[in-house]
Design a protein around this motif. Structure first.
Motif, PDB file in Angstrom:
ATOM      1  N   LEU A  23       0.832  -1.194   0.000  1.00 50.77           N
ATOM      2  CA  LEU A  23       0.000   0.000   0.000  1.00 50.77           C
ATOM      3  C   LEU A  23       0.868   1.246   0.000  1.00 50.77           C
ATOM      4  O   LEU A  23       1.981   1.239   0.523  1.00 50.77           O
ATOM      5  N   PRO A  24       0.389   2.329  -0.598  1.00 50.43           N
ATOM      6  CA  PRO A  24       1.178   3.566  -0.607  1.00 50.43           C
ATOM      7  C   PRO A  24       1.355   4.099   0.804  1.00 50.43           C
ATOM      8  O   PRO A  24       0.485   3.911   1.661  1.00 50.43           O
ATOM      9  N   THR A  26       1.376   6.452   4.062  1.00 46.92           N
ATOM     10  CA  THR A  26       0.392   7.432   4.525  1.00 46.92           C
ATOM     11  C   THR A  26       0.974   8.234   5.678  1.00 46.92           C
ATOM     12  O   THR A  26       1.961   7.835   6.314  1.00 46.92           O
ATOM     13  N   ASP A  27       0.353   9.387   5.948  1.00 47.24           N
ATOM     14  CA  ASP A  27       0.774  10.175   7.094  1.00 47.24           C
ATOM     15  C   ASP A  27       0.111   9.642   8.358  1.00 47.24           C
ATOM     16  O   ASP A  27      -0.576   8.608   8.334  1.00 47.24           O
ATOM     17  N   SER A  31      -3.808   9.630   5.549  1.00 48.39           N
ATOM     18  CA  SER A  31      -3.905  10.199   4.201  1.00 48.39           C
ATOM     19  C   SER A  31      -2.682   9.795   3.386  1.00 48.39           C
ATOM     20  O   SER A  31      -1.555   9.759   3.904  1.00 48.39           O
ATOM     21  N   ALA A  32      -2.912   9.484   2.117  1.00 50.73           N
ATOM     22  CA  ALA A  32      -1.815   9.056   1.248  1.00 50.73           C
ATOM     23  C   ALA A  32      -0.813  10.186   1.042  1.00 50.73           C
ATOM     24  O   ALA A  32      -1.191  11.344   0.821  1.00 50.73           O
ATOM     25  N   GLN A  35       2.971  10.769  -4.193  1.00 52.98           N
ATOM     26  CA  GLN A  35       3.722   9.712  -4.857  1.00 52.98           C
ATOM     27  C   GLN A  35       4.427  10.260  -6.093  1.00 52.98           C
ATOM     28  O   GLN A  35       3.901  11.133  -6.792  1.00 52.98           O
ATOM     29  N   GLN A 110       2.296  18.303   5.049  1.00 54.50           N
ATOM     30  CA  GLN A 110       1.610  17.058   5.391  1.00 54.50           C
ATOM     31  C   GLN A 110       1.027  17.088   6.798  1.00 54.50           C
ATOM     32  O   GLN A 110       0.532  16.074   7.296  1.00 54.50           O
ATOM     33  N   GLN A 274       0.007  14.727  -6.277  1.00 51.41           N
ATOM     34  CA  GLN A 274      -0.764  15.679  -5.476  1.00 51.41           C
ATOM     35  C   GLN A 274      -0.198  17.081  -5.650  1.00 51.41           C
ATOM     36  O   GLN A 274       0.444  17.626  -4.753  1.00 51.41           O
TER      37      GLN A 274
END
Length: 279
Positions: A23-24, A26-27, A31-32, A35, A110, A274
């Motif tokens: 999985l990517p 996250t903070d 939240s992702a 990338q 972030q 993002q």
């Protein structure tokens, strides 16, 4: 209870080898994180101004801290630049400070804490690739200066050999023309060098790329975003000096941290999924 007749009843998140999916990251809030794109995003001309505006947005949320970070960076570089030999050694380490500022900007954007020691954080985490990047930058500067050195050397040789004394006016014009051409050629060589370096610190410190790979990606991004980069350069060279003059120099304390933060805001728009311009 699950419905056996549901088409999703036998769907599994596990890989075929029985391992959980990757999985990517996250903070802390789930939240992702941004990338890295496989290829750079082509931004429009207005992005050059947007990078500065978004950088100012980061600055105004923590103005005193960013002011302290940027002034400390300026003082360190200024003192080191005034000391013989140290003024050469400081050049390869500049990107470590810039990378630390990028890490601080990433943390702030972030939602995590921005700290003063972010300025020095890359010395611990990525000093080797950033040092290599700085050394490559130093080599690039030396190569770019060769045309100017040749032109100035030719003029000095003519003066020492006495050739300019026979027809001083004509030889002087030729020498000045040669220096101007050498300077122009040096500036043209500096453009691809800066294109290869602008995004490289962020790619190294935030995505662990090797220096050469980061420089290649940075140059690729520079090629497809030459228009917003030109807009950014025009704003920095024309409007910001006016701001500094109108504020009797006090505007420099605003311009410096904002300019340093554009390393991060431009990277987010060009290299991540993002972009800050979409927020």
């Amino acid at each position: 209870m699950s419905n056996p007749s549901s088409p999703y009843a036998n769907v599994s998140l596990q890989k075929s080898d029985g391992q959980p999916p990757v999985l990517p990251p996250t903070d802390e809030y789930g939240s992702a994180l941004p990338q890295l794109l496989t290829s750079p995003r082509k931004c429009d001309a207005a992005a050059g101004m947007s990078w500065i505006i978004k950088a100012f947005g980061l600055f105004k949320n923590q103005p005193l801290l960013w002011f302290g970070i940027s002034v400390t960076f300026l003082v360190i570089v200024g003192i080191a630049s005034s000391v013989p030999l140290l003024n050469v050694l400081i050049i390869p380490t500049i990107f470590m400070f810039i990378a630390g500022i990028i890490k601080g900007a990433a943390a702030q954007s972030q939602g995590t804490e921005l700290r003063f020691d972010h300025l020095f954080s890359a010395f611990k985490s990525h000093w080797q690739p950033l040092l290599i990047l700085g050394l490559l930058y130093l080599v690039g500067i030396i190569i770019a200066l060769i045309p100017l050195f040749i032109a100035m050397g030719s003029m000095m040789f003519s003066m020492m050999s006495g050739d300019m004394g026979n027809n001083y006016g004509a030889m002087n014009d030729i020498s000045l023309g040669g220096i101007f051409f050498g300077y122009l050629l040096t500036m043209l060589l500096m453009i691809p060098l800066y294109m290869a370096l602008w995004f490289a610190p962020a790619l190294i410190v935030l995505h662990n790329l090797e220096p050469i790979a980061a420089m290649k990606k940075s140059f690729e991004a520079g090629k497809v975003n030459i228009i917003p980069i030109l807009v950014y350069g025009l704003v920095c060279s024309l409007l910001l000096p006016i701001l500094i003059i109108l504020t009797l120099g006090l505007g420099a304390f605003l311009v410096l941290p904002v300019m340093l933060l554009t390393y991060y805001t431009s990277y987010r728009d060009v290299w991540t999924d993002q972009p800050l311009s979409a927020l």
